[in-house]
Design a protein around this motif. Structure first.
Motif, PDB file in Angstrom:
ATOM      1  N   UNK A  53       3.256  24.694  30.209  1.00 13.88           N
ATOM      2  CA  UNK A  53       2.705  26.021  29.951  1.00 13.88           C
ATOM      3  C   UNK A  53       3.164  26.541  28.594  1.00 13.88           C
ATOM      4  N   UNK A  54       4.404  26.285  28.247  1.00  7.77           N
ATOM      5  CA  UNK A  54       4.926  26.733  26.950  1.00  7.77           C
ATOM      6  C   UNK A  54       4.175  26.055  25.804  1.00  7.77           C
ATOM      7  N   UNK A  55       3.849  24.754  25.986  1.00  6.70           N
ATOM      8  CA  UNK A  55       3.110  24.045  24.945  1.00  6.70           C
ATOM      9  C   UNK A  55       1.710  24.623  24.771  1.00  6.70           C
ATOM     10  N   UNK A  56       1.053  24.986  25.881  1.00  3.56           N
ATOM     11  CA  UNK A  56      -0.288  25.582  25.796  1.00  3.56           C
ATOM     12  C   UNK A  56      -0.229  26.936  25.093  1.00  3.56           C
ATOM     13  N   UNK A  57       0.772  27.763  25.402  1.00  2.00           N
ATOM     14  CA  UNK A  57       0.908  29.075  24.763  1.00  2.00           C
ATOM     15  C   UNK A  57       1.184  28.927  23.271  1.00  2.00           C
ATOM     16  N   UNK A  58       2.018  27.939  22.916  1.00  2.00           N
ATOM     17  CA  UNK A  58       2.313  27.719  21.495  1.00  2.00           C
ATOM     18  C   UNK A  58       1.072  27.272  20.750  1.00  2.00           C
ATOM     19  N   UNK A  59       0.267  26.431  21.390  1.00  2.00           N
ATOM     20  CA  UNK A  59      -0.973  25.952  20.763  1.00  2.00           C
ATOM     21  C   UNK A  59      -1.948  27.113  20.542  1.00  2.00           C
ATOM     22  N   UNK A  60      -2.039  28.013  21.549  1.00  2.00           N
ATOM     23  CA  UNK A  60      -2.935  29.176  21.417  1.00  2.00           C
ATOM     24  C   UNK A  60      -2.465  30.108  20.311  1.00  2.00           C
ATOM     25  N   UNK A  90      -3.665  33.940  34.091  1.00  2.00           N
ATOM     26  CA  UNK A  90      -3.583  33.558  35.499  1.00  2.00           C
ATOM     27  C   UNK A  90      -2.547  32.455  35.708  1.00  2.00           C
ATOM     28  N   UNK A  91      -2.523  31.499  34.786  1.00  2.00           N
ATOM     29  CA  UNK A  91      -1.557  30.399  34.898  1.00  2.00           C
ATOM     30  C   UNK A  91      -0.125  30.916  34.769  1.00  2.00           C
ATOM     31  N   UNK A  92       0.083  31.902  33.861  1.00  2.00           N
ATOM     32  CA  UNK A  92       1.423  32.479  33.697  1.00  2.00           C
ATOM     33  C   UNK A  92       1.865  33.204  34.969  1.00  2.00           C
ATOM     34  N   UNK A  93       0.927  33.920  35.579  1.00  2.48           N
ATOM     35  CA  UNK A  93       1.253  34.620  36.829  1.00  2.48           C
ATOM     36  C   UNK A  93       1.623  33.608  37.917  1.00  2.48           C
ATOM     37  N   UNK A  94       0.847  32.517  37.993  1.00  3.66           N
ATOM     38  CA  UNK A  94       1.149  31.483  38.979  1.00  3.66           C
ATOM     39  C   UNK A  94       2.504  30.824  38.705  1.00  3.66           C
ATOM     40  N   UNK A  95       2.834  30.659  37.406  1.00  2.00           N
ATOM     41  CA  UNK A  95       4.116  30.052  37.033  1.00  2.00           C
ATOM     42  C   UNK A  95       5.281  30.939  37.466  1.00  2.00           C
ATOM     43  N   UNK A  96       5.150  32.249  37.212  1.00  4.97           N
ATOM     44  CA  UNK A  96       6.209  33.177  37.616  1.00  4.97           C
ATOM     45  C   UNK A  96       6.382  33.174  39.134  1.00  4.97           C
ATOM     46  N   UNK A  97       5.243  33.114  39.850  1.00  4.33           N
ATOM     47  CA  UNK A  97       5.320  33.090  41.306  1.00  4.33           C
ATOM     48  C   UNK A  97       5.977  31.792  41.800  1.00  4.33           C
ATOM     49  N   UNK A 118      -6.125  34.128  26.776  1.00  6.30           N
ATOM     50  CA  UNK A 118      -7.310  34.073  27.642  1.00  6.30           C
ATOM     51  C   UNK A 118      -6.930  34.469  29.065  1.00  6.30           C
ATOM     52  N   UNK A 119      -7.972  34.776  29.836  1.00  6.35           N
ATOM     53  CA  UNK A 119      -7.756  35.152  31.243  1.00  6.35           C
ATOM     54  C   UNK A 119      -7.188  33.987  32.034  1.00  6.35           C
ATOM     55  N   UNK A 120      -7.600  32.758  31.625  1.00  6.91           N
ATOM     56  CA  UNK A 120      -7.097  31.572  32.337  1.00  6.91           C
ATOM     57  C   UNK A 120      -5.604  31.404  32.136  1.00  6.91           C
TER      58      UNK A 120
END
Length: 392
Positions: A38-45, A58-65, A53-55
């Motif tokens: 997830x960190x790699x995707x955020x850095x790329x964005x 959502x992935x960050x929320x799922x990661x925190x959960x 993005x909304x996706x």
């Protein structure tokens, strides 16, 4: 050996700890891998300058959960282990007497202050003997225990030489052995020879360039030629293979590292004998003996209380029954009177009669008749005052 009532709970706890550790490690590794992606995707964005993005939200929320759920699961599993550990504590309470001080009546021993002083001295001696000099000094300061320098000196010297041997430095040990040569010979000790042999082997291990030095050092073996002829011949024979390498020769056993452990044991044994010290500290011997004797004494205490015969055990120099501690705890000869079937002591020592037979003093006093004593094993009559005390 663990008691049967403790083995099962302890095994269960150990297995739970093992399983929990493996599960915890696996869960955290998976979580770290997921967070890393997830960190790699955020850095790329962020590099592309695009808004979140909304996706990804959502992935960050799922990661925190997922992080929260994983931590809660690990905490819950860890809490379950506490109940198993608690059951082990209860098993210990069931299998052991929590109060062992009452095994022996206080009237048997010296005052509490005297007991404390003896115990502190035993601990200090143990620490000195184990080489824990700084800890021993700290204990002396905190307990206000006065230890003479004459008491400390043998331990300081012993530990200094042993530390050098552990670092494969033979110099201090050789100096000590040479300075105490005569007394070591009286003990039939081979310590000095073994030290010279080990130094000679070190020269051999250095290769052909040390051959002349090794031959010159071999002169130190001359005083030991009569008693150690075979070992000296082996070392001289090894010189033939020095250029080819001792590692691949019939004398490769000379290079075994076990010689260093052996020399440490030999030095400790002979030095302690020479300095009047025990090889094992009195504290460790007493503790090991107590572990063997305590269950028996606890049973004796229960029997004494049940039969209300508290006067059976009232002397501090003897036990109400004999407890077998094994050959390891035999330090001196023991004599049992053949008449009274009792072991002799300082207050009831063995007495040698004129005829050569030996009985205890109590037996001698009981056999006196009209100022005369007739030996129970031969017809010789004698004066009881002619009996001589024997010290084994």
């Amino acid at each position: 050996m663990m008691r049967p009532g403790l083995a099962l709970p302890v095994d269960k706890v150990l297995q739970k700890f093992l399983t929990y550790g493996q599960h915890c490690e696996q869960s955290l590794e998976e979580l770290l891998h997921y967070v890393g992606q997830l960190r790699a995707e955020l850095a790329n964005a962020a590099l592309q300058g695009t808004p979140l993005s909304a996706t990804l939200s959502l992935v960050m929320s799922q990661c925190c959960r997922k992080i929260k759920d994983t931590v809660q699961k690990l905490a819950s599993d860890h809490k379950d282990i506490h109940s198993s550990v608690s059951r082990v504590g209860k098993a210990i309470d069931r299998n052991f007497d929590s109060e062992i001080c009452g095994v022996v009546s206080d009237a048997v021993w010296d005052s509490r202050e005297k007991q404390q002083q003896i115990l502190q001295m035993a601990i200090v001696e143990h620490l000195y003997q184990q080489g824990m000099l700084s800890v021993a000094e700290e204990l002396c300061q905190e307990s206000t225990l006065n230890v003479d320098l004459d008491f400390k000196q043998p331990f300081l010297e012993l530990n200094r030489i042993l530390e050098a041997l552990h670092e494969q430095d033979l110099g201090p040990a050789l100096e000590w052995a040479i300075s105490h040569r005569q007394r070591l010979l009286e003990l039939n000790s081979s310590l000095e020879f073994k030290l010279h042999r080990l130094h000679f082997i070190r020269l051999l291990a250095s290769g052909p360039e040390k051959q002349l030095e090794a031959l010159s050092y071999a002169r130190h073996f001359q005083p030991f030629a009569r008693l150690h002829q075979r070992e000296i011949q082996v070392m001289m024979g090894s010189l033939v293979y020095l250029r080819l390498g001792l590692e691949k020769s019939p004398y490769c056993h000379l290079l075994d590292n076990s010689h260093w452990a052996e020399i440490c044991e030999t030095f400790t044994r002979d030095a302690c004998s020479l300095l009047g010290l025990s090889v094992e500290s009195p504290l460790s011997v007493s503790f090991a003996s107590g572990c063997v004797a305590l269950p028996v004494l606890m049973n004796i205490k229960a029997v004494i209380e049940q039969r209300q015969c508290t006067g059976v055990w009232s002397h501090k120099d003897e036990l109400p029954i004999e407890i077998e501690l094994g050959m390891k705890c035999w330090y001196h000869s023991v004599f049992a009177c053949p008449i009274l079937r009792q072991q002799t002591s300082d207050s009831n020592p063995p007495i040698k009669l004129i005829c050569g037979h030996v009985i205890s003093r109590d037996a001698l006093n009981k056999l006196i008749n009209g100022g005369k004593l007739k030996c129970p094993y031969c017809p010789m009559e004698q004066n009881p005052a002619d009996g001589k005390r024997i010290i084994f």
